[in-house]
Design a protein around this motif. Structure first.
Motif, PDB file in Angstrom:
ATOM      1  N   LYS A  37       1.055  -1.171  -0.211  1.00 50.20           N
ATOM      2  CA  LYS A  37       0.085   0.045  -0.336  1.00 50.20           C
ATOM      3  C   LYS A  37       0.813   1.117  -0.004  1.00 50.20           C
ATOM      4  N   MET A  38       0.642   2.190  -0.811  1.00 52.17           N
ATOM      5  CA  MET A  38       1.280   3.674  -0.735  1.00 52.17           C
ATOM      6  C   MET A  38       1.244   4.371   0.429  1.00 52.17           C
ATOM      7  N   ILE A  39       0.152   4.217   0.995  1.00 53.46           N
ATOM      8  CA  ILE A  39      -0.200   4.888   2.287  1.00 53.46           C
ATOM      9  C   ILE A  39      -0.578   3.886   3.373  1.00 53.46           C
ATOM     10  N   THR A  40       0.001   3.966   4.391  1.00 52.39           N
ATOM     11  CA  THR A  40      -0.570   2.878   5.576  1.00 52.39           C
ATOM     12  C   THR A  40      -0.329   3.775   6.949  1.00 52.39           C
ATOM     13  N   SER A  41      -1.317   3.572   7.824  1.00 51.91           N
ATOM     14  CA  SER A  41      -1.263   4.238   9.006  1.00 51.91           C
ATOM     15  C   SER A  41      -1.682   3.140  10.130  1.00 51.91           C
ATOM     16  N   ARG A  42      -0.804   3.321  11.234  1.00 47.88           N
ATOM     17  CA  ARG A  42      -0.925   2.685  12.492  1.00 47.88           C
ATOM     18  C   ARG A  42      -0.703   3.652  13.779  1.00 47.88           C
ATOM     19  N   GLY A  43      -1.393   3.863  14.455  1.00 48.93           N
ATOM     20  CA  GLY A  43      -1.303   4.626  15.670  1.00 48.93           C
ATOM     21  C   GLY A  43      -1.078   6.139  15.185  1.00 48.93           C
ATOM     22  N   ASP A  44       0.039   6.552  15.655  1.00 42.98           N
ATOM     23  CA  ASP A  44       0.272   8.007  15.145  1.00 42.98           C
ATOM     24  C   ASP A  44       1.498   8.020  14.120  1.00 42.98           C
ATOM     25  N   THR A  45       1.709   6.675  13.510  1.00 42.36           N
ATOM     26  CA  THR A  45       2.773   6.643  12.130  1.00 42.36           C
ATOM     27  C   THR A  45       1.968   6.647  10.980  1.00 42.36           C
ATOM     28  N   ILE A  46       2.494   7.297  10.037  1.00 42.97           N
ATOM     29  CA  ILE A  46       1.997   7.086   8.549  1.00 42.97           C
ATOM     30  C   ILE A  46       2.939   6.894   7.854  1.00 42.97           C
ATOM     31  N   ALA A  47       3.058   5.801   7.185  1.00 41.60           N
ATOM     32  CA  ALA A  47       4.125   5.407   6.429  1.00 41.60           C
ATOM     33  C   ALA A  47       3.846   5.381   4.706  1.00 41.60           C
ATOM     34  N   TYR A  48       4.742   6.269   3.916  1.00 35.51           N
ATOM     35  CA  TYR A  48       4.664   6.537   2.616  1.00 35.51           C
ATOM     36  C   TYR A  48       5.564   5.368   1.718  1.00 35.51           C
ATOM     37  N   ASP A  49       5.104   4.534   0.924  1.00 36.91           N
ATOM     38  CA  ASP A  49       5.878   3.819  -0.002  1.00 36.91           C
ATOM     39  C   ASP A  49       6.449   4.802  -1.188  1.00 36.91           C
ATOM     40  N   LEU A  50       7.815   4.895  -1.068  1.00 35.91           N
ATOM     41  CA  LEU A  50       8.349   5.911  -1.904  1.00 35.91           C
ATOM     42  C   LEU A  50       8.283   5.831  -3.336  1.00 35.91           C
ATOM     43  N   LYS A  51       7.823   4.432  -3.857  1.00 35.19           N
ATOM     44  CA  LYS A  51       8.093   3.968  -5.149  1.00 35.19           C
ATOM     45  C   LYS A  51       6.705   4.411  -5.708  1.00 35.19           C
ATOM     46  N   ALA A  52       5.590   4.708  -4.871  1.00 29.34           N
ATOM     47  CA  ALA A  52       4.387   4.945  -5.157  1.00 29.34           C
ATOM     48  C   ALA A  52       4.312   6.434  -5.682  1.00 29.34           C
ATOM     49  N   PHE A  53       5.316   7.269  -5.372  1.00 31.65           N
ATOM     50  CA  PHE A  53       5.357   8.705  -5.752  1.00 31.65           C
ATOM     51  C   PHE A  53       6.440   9.177  -6.571  1.00 31.65           C
ATOM     52  N   ASP A  54       7.346   8.367  -6.990  1.00 31.77           N
ATOM     53  CA  ASP A  54       8.519   8.935  -7.623  1.00 31.77           C
ATOM     54  C   ASP A  54       8.175   9.000  -8.928  1.00 31.77           C
ATOM     55  N   SER A  55       9.106   9.578  -9.881  1.00 29.92           N
ATOM     56  CA  SER A  55       8.801   9.867 -11.512  1.00 29.92           C
ATOM     57  C   SER A  55      10.316   9.396 -11.901  1.00 29.92           C
ATOM     58  N   LYS A  56      10.396   9.372 -13.042  1.00 33.29           N
ATOM     59  CA  LYS A  56      11.617   9.114 -13.940  1.00 33.29           C
ATOM     60  C   LYS A  56      12.478  10.020 -13.734  1.00 33.29           C
ATOM     61  N   SER A  57      12.181  11.356 -13.460  1.00 29.82           N
ATOM     62  CA  SER A  57      13.330  12.387 -13.315  1.00 29.82           C
ATOM     63  C   SER A  57      13.844  12.616 -11.905  1.00 29.82           C
ATOM     64  N   ASP A  58      13.219  11.895 -11.088  1.00 31.23           N
ATOM     65  CA  ASP A  58      13.648  12.129  -9.730  1.00 31.23           C
ATOM     66  C   ASP A  58      14.882  11.242  -9.292  1.00 31.23           C
ATOM     67  N   ARG A  59      15.421  11.759  -8.478  1.00 31.79           N
ATOM     68  CA  ARG A  59      16.870  11.107  -8.135  1.00 31.79           C
ATOM     69  C   ARG A  59      17.055  11.103  -6.780  1.00 31.79           C
ATOM     70  N   THR A  60      16.699  11.988  -6.023  1.00 31.35           N
ATOM     71  CA  THR A  60      17.142  12.124  -4.423  1.00 31.35           C
ATOM     72  C   THR A  60      15.801  12.194  -3.783  1.00 31.35           C
ATOM     73  N   LEU A  61      15.968  11.687  -2.248  1.00 26.14           N
ATOM     74  CA  LEU A  61      14.602  11.645  -1.449  1.00 26.14           C
ATOM     75  C   LEU A  61      13.976  12.973  -1.315  1.00 26.14           C
TER      76      LEU A  61
END
Length: 900
Positions: free
Chosen positions: A115-139
């Motif tokens: 899942k690209m975004i998951t939540s548990r308690g006060d922690t929200i986790a984002y899967d980076l591969k779900a948001f990147d594009s071919k031109s992105d190189r850094t965090l």
């Protein structure tokens, strides 16, 4: 004003109280065995929208709070190997227990989808591969696309519009707040996911005792031991020959981490601020500051335009930094951190401006500057952060060897009188700080000791040649002198010590504290080769020679006592502080037999309360009162040339400034990772009451002598803002809208004429990025602003300025491993009958050697070769037209690579 506040508070409290219901209970299987990790959602009937959700704990227990106007809602329960269950329930508080029927969950393929975004308690986790594009190189490239998160060019991260308090990599805080280097240089391919830790209390012994409303970021790497980093080497031509080198290797292990960073360029990229402290953690960790100079004296500075820095920065910078962390015990509780950085930077700047003051004066200046920065900083940190105790000692040392130069031509717009000056300043500074904080458990209590010591010396020498350039009201250069000189030396010592005991009772934590804050500053100054014009009024005596010297000692001693109150449960979070301060301030100037004192007891409470409801909502209020009594720069009585365009002084009979500040605010926040929707609404009001008011005297050429009047006056500020952001996974688009409205109203004087100044600023912004198409990605940011400046009284004026800015970034991928980029910056300014439209265009081509993960980039910047930028600004005392010198067209070839 009161109407706006009342409406907002009514909205706030209505949200808190409207239809809040809680459903709780237990989920079991057919045999009565508790089912952990079952999802429980509440939805409105017939609508595909989740109102609230919860996850059962190890005992199968759940609790869901929701808000709805419907009479009935649907409660849905899902669990692995159990048949999904749906039950319509009444919109009321109730306890419900369910037994689920067994049903094998069929797995059609052995395929895992994250899942690209998951939540548990006060922690929200984002899967980076779900948001990147071919031109992105850094965090940082990818994080700009995550909903609810903003990233500035220096790497600063904002979550829901607020700065984060910690930045971790695999749970470790290597950078101690100076995380810009990692954010801008960590390859995206090394990162598994980004975690937002909401309500993060970084001190482990205080977790569940002292709450926090700030969020932290934790970067989870794909491997527990990672050697990585980013590098760039570029060269090009423009005027002059160009270079750009970035080398940032990194290592992240289980016991140690390190980052080494070297960056140099002369192509307008500002890299030296990456080491600034951007996140400050908790006050219980001690005191940390971005050490800076007390730059009282300055050459006249050419202003900078409201443009991306790369458009105007004429630089030659070398920035070197190193950060190291290691565990020094077997339990991995103790950490040693060593940080160091060095900056060598030379900047050229040029600007032409015409400034029309509301009092009638007008001047034209053409300024050419050279700024030379040479500074070094070292820091050593010992930390133990465990559930059974906390210790942190931070020792830092900074040294500056800065120098600035200015060549200035100034013209009185009405008389045509032209003056020329060469200006220079030398300003070495030495700064040392040590901060210690320890928390020790004592039976059921916690004892916290805090100590902070700082010592800094500033030495500044400002020279102006010829001395005849100084056309400051009431002053003349000494005859037959080639230059005027202002020298200044400051020695500042500060010590803050406190002790508190914390104890908890039924979710409440009380922290009584006593402390003593002390600060002493010695100031010695000498203004030479300038004298006062003899007065023609026989009742006014001319200043004596000692009027051009200062020998002032300013001390502040503040013993205090306070009580901190903290509370946290599933829904409420509260922290408040109720300090009583005994302020003892003294300013002594034996040269002119002046001694001023303030001895005053003040009560300065602050409070913050936050309520979490319906799983996704947070509402908060905050308020505080504080007092300050000025610093040494408000107490000297001898003349001080702070700039070749002005002289400052305070009347020796003026009291020490006393400022009382009251502020209050409220915020409503919604973040739903299930449907990728985030928004927040904020309102803030403040009232600052002062006993002194500035009264600058400005002549036709724009030279200023700063004076002050003893008069109670107020500065009122109120503003509200709203921001809405949503990620559309079907279209791979992240979009946000924002609006802000801020009004400031204050009493003011100019050339002994009083008026009330009112400034209203409004702005509307839009951002979106899209990576839906395999052959194209797009980033777009735009803002529309309007500023209205109104002065009413002995000076009457009104002016309005509107501005529009946007940035468009387009990337095309016509063939695998080939990228064509286009960037467009547009900045428009309209004021009165003045209209300035400024457009800037860049194109790039990049080939990626996929096997080696190396990029080869050709980039042409400022294609139109636009060499000047024009704008029209409205300030509190004047309207200014400015023409800035820009970087010419330039062409770069760059090789970019990962270290591993």
């Amino acid at each position: 004003m009161k109407k706006n506040v009342s409406l907002f508070l009514m909205l706030f409290f209505s949200v808190l109280t409207f239809a809040q219901k809680t459903v709780s209970g237990k989920i079991m299987d057919e045999d009565g065995i508790a089912i952990p990790s079952a999802s429980v959602t509440v939805e409105e009937p017939g609508k595909d929208a989740i109102l609230a959700y919860g996850i059962t704990n190890s005992k199968g227990e759940y609790k869901v709070t929701f808000t709805s106007a419907e009479a009935n809602v649907d409660l849905k329960v899902k669990a692995f190997n159990q048949k999904p269950l749906t039950k319509q329930i009444t919109n009321s508080d109730q306890t419900l227990t369910f037994k689920m029927q067994s049903e094998a969950t069929e797995i059609k393929e052995v395929q895992l989808k994250t899942k690209m975004i998951t939540s548990r308690g006060d922690t929200i986790a984002y899967d980076l591969k779900a948001f990147d594009s071919k031109s992105d190189r850094t965090l940082a490239d990818v994080m700009r696309k995550i909903p609810g998160i903003e990233v500035n060019t220096d790497g600063t991260i904002l979550y829901q519009g607020n700065a984060i308090n910690k930045f971790y990599v695999n749970g470790k805080d290597l950078m101690e707040g100076g995380y810009g280097t990692i954010n801008n240089s960590l390859p995206k391919d090394a990162v598994q996911k980004v975690e937002v830790l909401e309500n993060h209390q970084p001190v482990k012994i205080l977790q569940d005792k002292v709450p926090s409303d700030a969020a932290a970021i934790n970067i989870k790497l794909k491997n527990s031991v990672t050697m990585t980093g980013r590098g760039e080497v570029g060269t090009g031509f423009g005027d002059p020959w160009l270079w750009n080198v970035k080398l940032t290797p990194m290592f992240f292990g289980q016991k140690s981490q390190w980052v080494v960073n070297y960056k140099t360029n002369n192509m307008g990229e500002q890299v030296e601020n990456e080491g600034n402290i951007l996140a400050f953690g908790s006050r219980f960790e001690g005191k940390r500051i971005n050490a800076s100079q007390n730059d009282w004296l300055n050459v006249e500075n050419a202003d900078t335009p409201d443009l991306p820095v790369k458009r105007y920065l004429m630089n030659n910078v070398h920035y070197l930094s190193a950060n190291y962390l290691t565990n020094i015990d077997k339990k991995k509780e103790w950490e040693l951190k060593a940080n160091a950085n060095y900056t060598n930077n030379a900047v050229e700047r040029e600007a032409y401006s015409q400034r029309d003051y509301f009092g009638g004066s007008s001047n034209i200046t053409n300024i050419f500057n050279n700024f030379y920065t040479d500074k070094a900083k070292g820091e050593l940190i010992f930390t133990k952060n465990a559930k059974k105790g906390f210790f942190k000692n931070t020792t830092s040392f900074s040294q500056y060897w800065n120098a600035d130069r200015g060549i200035v031509d100034r013209t009185d717009a009405k008389t045509g009188k032209l003056t020329h000056a060469d200006e220079g300043i030398e300003s070495p500074t030495t700064s040392f700080q040590n901060s210690l904080s320890t928390i020790v458990p004592w039976k059921e209590k916690m004892v916290n000791l805090l100590s902070y010591v700082s010592y800094q010396t500033d030495k500044q020498t400002l020279e102006v040649s010829p001395s005849s350039y100084l056309d400051i009201p009431g002053f003349n250069p000494v005859a037959n002198t080639d230059f005027a000189r202002q020298s200044l030396r400051l020695k500042t010592f500060e010590a803050n010590h406190s002790a508190n005991i914390g104890f908890s009772v039924k979710g409440w934590t009380f922290t009584p504290e006593v402390g003593f804050n002390f600060k002493s500053t010695d100031m010695v100054s000498d203004l030479s080769n300038i004298k006062a014009i003899p007065s023609t009024d026989p009742n006014i005596s001319d200043p004596k020679p000692e009027a051009y010297y200062n020998d002032l000692k300013y001390t502040t001693a503040t013993p205090y006592g306070s009580v901190g109150v903290n509370y946290k449960n599933d829904s409420w979070m509260l922290y408040a502080n109720f300090p009583v301060n005994s302020n003892n301030i003294k300013a002594e100037d034996p040269l002119r037999k002046v001694s001023k004192e303030v001895n005053k007891v003040t009560f300065e409470p602050s409070i913050f309360a936050q309520y979490t409801f319906a799983s996704f909502w947070k509402a908060s209020v905050n308020a505080n009162i504080n007092n300050n009594f000025g610093e040494i720069n408000t107490a000297y009585s001898g003349f001080l040339m702070t700039s070749p365009s002005g002289i400052n002084t305070m009347d020796k009979d003026n009291p020490i400034p006393e400022n009382n500040n009251k502020s209050a605010g409220t915020r409503i926040e919604y973040r739903n990772p299930l449907n990728n929707l985030f928004f927040n609404v904020n309102y803030r009001y403040s009232d600052a009451k002062r006993n002194l008011i500035s009264n600058p005297e400005i002549n036709g050429g724009g030279y200023t002598i700063m004076k002050y009047k003893v008069q109670d006056n107020h500065v009122l500020n109120n503003g509200y803002s709203v921001e809405v952001g949503k990620y559309f996974p079907k279209f791979k688009t992240n979009a946000s809208l924002s609006y802000s409205n801020n009004t400031a109203e204050s009493d003011a004087f100019l050339n002994d004429k009083s008026y009330t100044n009112k400034n209203n600023g409004q702005s509307f912004g839009i951002k979106f990025n899209n990576t839906y198409f395999s052959w194209m990605s797009i980033d777009y940011n735009a803002s529309l602003s309007k500023t209205k400046q109104t002065s009413v009284g002995e000076l009457n004026s009104s002016a309005t300025r509107t501005g529009f800015t946007h940035n468009l970034g387009l990337f095309f991928y016509p063939i695998e491993n080939h990228t064509v980029g286009f960037n467009w910056d547009q900045v428009n300014t309209n004021a009165a009958d003045q209209k300035y439209h400024n457009g800037f265009y860049d194109v790039s081509y990049q080939f990626t050697w996929a096997k080696k993960k190396i990029d080869f980039e050709l980039k042409w910047m400022n294609i139109a070769n636009k060499k000047v930028f024009e704008t029209y600004d409205i300030n509190t005392t004047n309207i200014t037209y400015t023409r800035y010198q820009l970087r010419p067209s330039q062409f770069m070839f760059t090789v970019k690579f990962n270290f591993k």
